[in-house]
Design a protein around this motif. Structure first.
Motif, mmCIF file in Angstrom:
data_model
loop_
_atom_site.group_PDB
_atom_site.id
_atom_site.type_symbol
_atom_site.label_atom_id
_atom_site.label_comp_id
_atom_site.label_asym_id
_atom_site.label_seq_id
_atom_site.Cartn_x
_atom_site.Cartn_y
_atom_site.Cartn_z
ATOM 1 N N GLN A 75 39.561 59.963 40.306
ATOM 2 C CA GLN A 75 40.163 60.286 39.023
ATOM 3 C C GLN A 75 39.570 61.561 38.423
ATOM 4 O O GLN A 75 38.386 61.843 38.566
ATOM 5 C CB GLN A 75 39.953 59.135 38.039
ATOM 6 C CG GLN A 75 40.746 57.894 38.376
ATOM 7 C CD GLN A 75 40.495 56.786 37.372
ATOM 8 O OE1 GLN A 75 39.390 56.619 36.894
ATOM 9 N NE2 GLN A 75 41.528 56.020 37.058
ATOM 10 N N GLN A 103 48.628 53.966 30.105
ATOM 11 C CA GLN A 103 48.711 54.613 31.419
ATOM 12 C C GLN A 103 48.711 53.628 32.580
ATOM 13 O O GLN A 103 48.661 54.030 33.737
ATOM 14 C CB GLN A 103 47.546 55.606 31.587
ATOM 15 C CG GLN A 103 47.474 56.652 30.486
ATOM 16 C CD GLN A 103 48.819 57.314 30.219
ATOM 17 O OE1 GLN A 103 49.562 57.633 31.144
ATOM 18 N NE2 GLN A 103 49.131 57.521 28.951
ATOM 19 N N GLU A 134 45.924 52.711 36.410
ATOM 20 C CA GLU A 134 45.015 53.824 36.686
ATOM 21 C C GLU A 134 44.404 54.423 35.418
ATOM 22 O O GLU A 134 43.546 55.297 35.498
ATOM 23 C CB GLU A 134 45.742 54.928 37.460
ATOM 24 C CG GLU A 134 46.293 54.493 38.812
ATOM 25 C CD GLU A 134 45.209 54.140 39.805
ATOM 26 O OE1 GLU A 134 44.016 54.380 39.520
ATOM 27 O OE2 GLU A 134 45.542 53.609 40.879
ATOM 28 N N HIS A 166 41.874 59.665 34.816
ATOM 29 C CA HIS A 166 43.178 59.375 35.431
ATOM 30 C C HIS A 166 43.335 60.279 36.654
ATOM 31 O O HIS A 166 42.821 61.407 36.663
ATOM 32 C CB HIS A 166 44.321 59.635 34.439
ATOM 33 C CG HIS A 166 45.591 58.960 34.833
ATOM 34 N ND1 HIS A 166 46.495 59.537 35.709
ATOM 35 C CD2 HIS A 166 46.119 57.763 34.475
ATOM 36 C CE1 HIS A 166 47.516 58.709 35.886
ATOM 37 N NE2 HIS A 166 47.322 57.632 35.151
ATOM 38 N N ASP A 200 45.979 61.816 37.583
ATOM 39 C CA ASP A 200 47.039 62.798 37.358
ATOM 40 C C ASP A 200 46.619 63.744 36.242
ATOM 41 O O ASP A 200 46.417 63.328 35.096
ATOM 42 C CB ASP A 200 48.338 62.075 36.995
ATOM 43 C CG ASP A 200 49.532 63.015 36.914
ATOM 44 O OD1 ASP A 200 49.343 64.218 36.669
ATOM 45 O OD2 ASP A 200 50.672 62.528 37.083
ATOM 46 N N GLU A 201 46.481 65.033 36.564
ATOM 47 C CA GLU A 201 46.046 66.015 35.578
ATOM 48 C C GLU A 201 47.032 66.112 34.414
ATOM 49 O O GLU A 201 46.627 66.356 33.268
ATOM 50 C CB GLU A 201 45.890 67.390 36.247
ATOM 51 C CG GLU A 201 45.353 68.473 35.344
ATOM 52 C CD GLU A 201 43.913 68.250 34.925
ATOM 53 O OE1 GLU A 201 43.513 68.796 33.874
ATOM 54 O OE2 GLU A 201 43.177 67.516 35.631
#
Length: 411
Positions: free
Chosen positions: A212, A257, A260, A290, A292-293
């Motif tokens: 992450q 979210q 994750e 997370h 995902d950027e």
């Protein structure tokens, strides 16, 4: 891949238990802070075991220890494995050191079976992964990967003002070799999961495809300190009230979210911190994680909006400052597939995973094709004296590591 090759699980477990005696705590954990006397004793034992297994040992300028088993073509770039041996204060006896000693067990097993690999294999013990004595965490693997320069790494100090460079000199592990710069063919880090997923799902192996991203913030809410007995409720500028509402907002941003998402308020200072004073100031941390950027970027904006809304709603001043950003890590797809294939071929139940914690492998992945292997830990507990794994899990992870290394080193 030689499926006949299996590690000696009893020997691995015995090594883990012997190492756990160094810095042992009364509740079954260990305290081996980086570059302490306990850390030195643990390092000495690893070096002695590696040399007894026929390895050549080198130590670099950050104190990273590399135990090398030669290959048939010793000029080829090695396959690297390992983790760290330092611990948290009153930490667990498997975090990090399991990956180091499982790597050593792989070499011992290859010796026992007379297996010669085409490429050399190196087992590394990274310095100061935990960051509990010297900040930041993973400093030595970061220097190795070029994230930090050597001067920065050696100059980090502990609470008493002792630098990493001084501590390395004191314990005799300020090595003569350069940090990094060597080609690595592939790298694998075996680690306990440090979370509850594998055990809860009854699975043995986590095939880790990445880690992450993280963003850290420092937030301040300013109100007005006032007498708790004489100030009516509707006249208060209570910074703790704002703090409580922001904590709820942060928790909601994490929950939104899904599986994750991670959102944490981990530290808070309340001023003046007196039982009969309405608090006028709160300073606290916020952390998002997370894979995902884009999600992290969205949470950044949502945090700033939530703090502003809370503060303005009850008349507080506020500030939000991002102090750290760590991009999500995607491990090498071929190395990840090697781990998955080894798990399947050995008959171990497994699933793909994303690491919620930072590991040396995250920095190493910048300079070498890298993947990680997870095994369960009881109740998902880590960074705690009660941290525990079962011997069969330890053996399974080491078996997958062995097969992954053989696939990349060429038996």
């Amino acid at each position: 891949m030689s499926l006949q090759a299996r590690v000696n699980g009893e020997r691995l477990w015995a090594s883990l238990m012997e190492m756990a005696e160094i810095g042992a705590t009364a509740k079954g954990g260990v305290t081996r802070l980086a570059l302490s006397d306990e850390d030195r004793r643990g390092r000495d034992l690893f070096v002695a075991w590696a040399e007894a297994a026929g390895c050549t040992v080198r130590v670099d300028a950050m104190g990273n220890i590399f135990a090398r088993r030669a290959g048939r073509n010793d000029q080829l770039a090695p396959v690297l494995t390992g983790s760290h041996s330092d611990s948290q204060p009153a930490g667990g006896k498997f975090d990090g050191i399991y990956g180091v000693l499982a790597g050593l067990e792989v070499l011992r097993t290859l010796n026992d079976l007379g297996i010669e690999t085409e490429r050399p294999i190196e087992v590394v013990d990274w310095t100061n992964e935990e960051g509990s004595r010297f900040a930041p965490a993973m400093i030595a693997s970061g220097v190795y990967a070029g994230v930090f320069d050597l001067e920065y790494g050696l100059s980090r100090v502990d609470a008493e003002g002792v630098s990493i460079g001084e501590a390395l000199q004191r314990i005799g592990y300020a090595g003569p070799h350069p940090v990094g710069g060597q080609a690595v063919h592939a790298a694998f880090e075996l680690h306990i999961e440090q979370g509850p997923i594998l055990e809860a799902e009854g699975l043995t192996i986590g095939v880790v495809g990445g880690a992450q991203g993280q963003r850290w913030y420092e937030v301040e809410l300013l109100g007005r300190s006032a007498h708790a007995g004489t100030t009516p409720m509707d006249h208060r500028l209570d910074a703790v009230l704002g703090f409580a509402r922001v904590v709820e907002a942060v928790n909601r941003l994490g929950l939104e979210q899904g599986a994750e998402g991670r959102a944490t308020v981990g530290m808070a200072n309340i001023f003046p911190n007196s039982r009969n004073v309405v608090p006028g100031r709160v300073f606290f941390s916020v952390e998002f994680r997370h894979p995902d950027e884009a999600v992290l970027a969205r949470q950044d904006q949502q945090l700033r909006e939530a703090v502003a809304q809370v503060a303005e709603g009850i008349g507080l001043q506020h500030s939000v400052k991002q102090i750290f950003q760590y991009a999500p890590i995607a491990f090498d797809s071929d190395c990840v597939e090697v781990v998955r294939a080894a798990s399947a071929a050995l008959g171990y139940s497994h699933r793909p995973m994303i690491s919620g914690a930072g590991h040396d492998a995250c920095y190493l992945s910048r300079v070498a094709p890298t993947a990680m292997i997870f095994v369960p830990c009881v109740d998902g507990l880590s960074h705690n004296e009660a941290e525990e794994i079962h011997p069969q899990w330890a053996t399974a992870g080491a078996d997958v590591l062995l097969q992954s290394i053989l696939a990349k080193a060429g038996a």
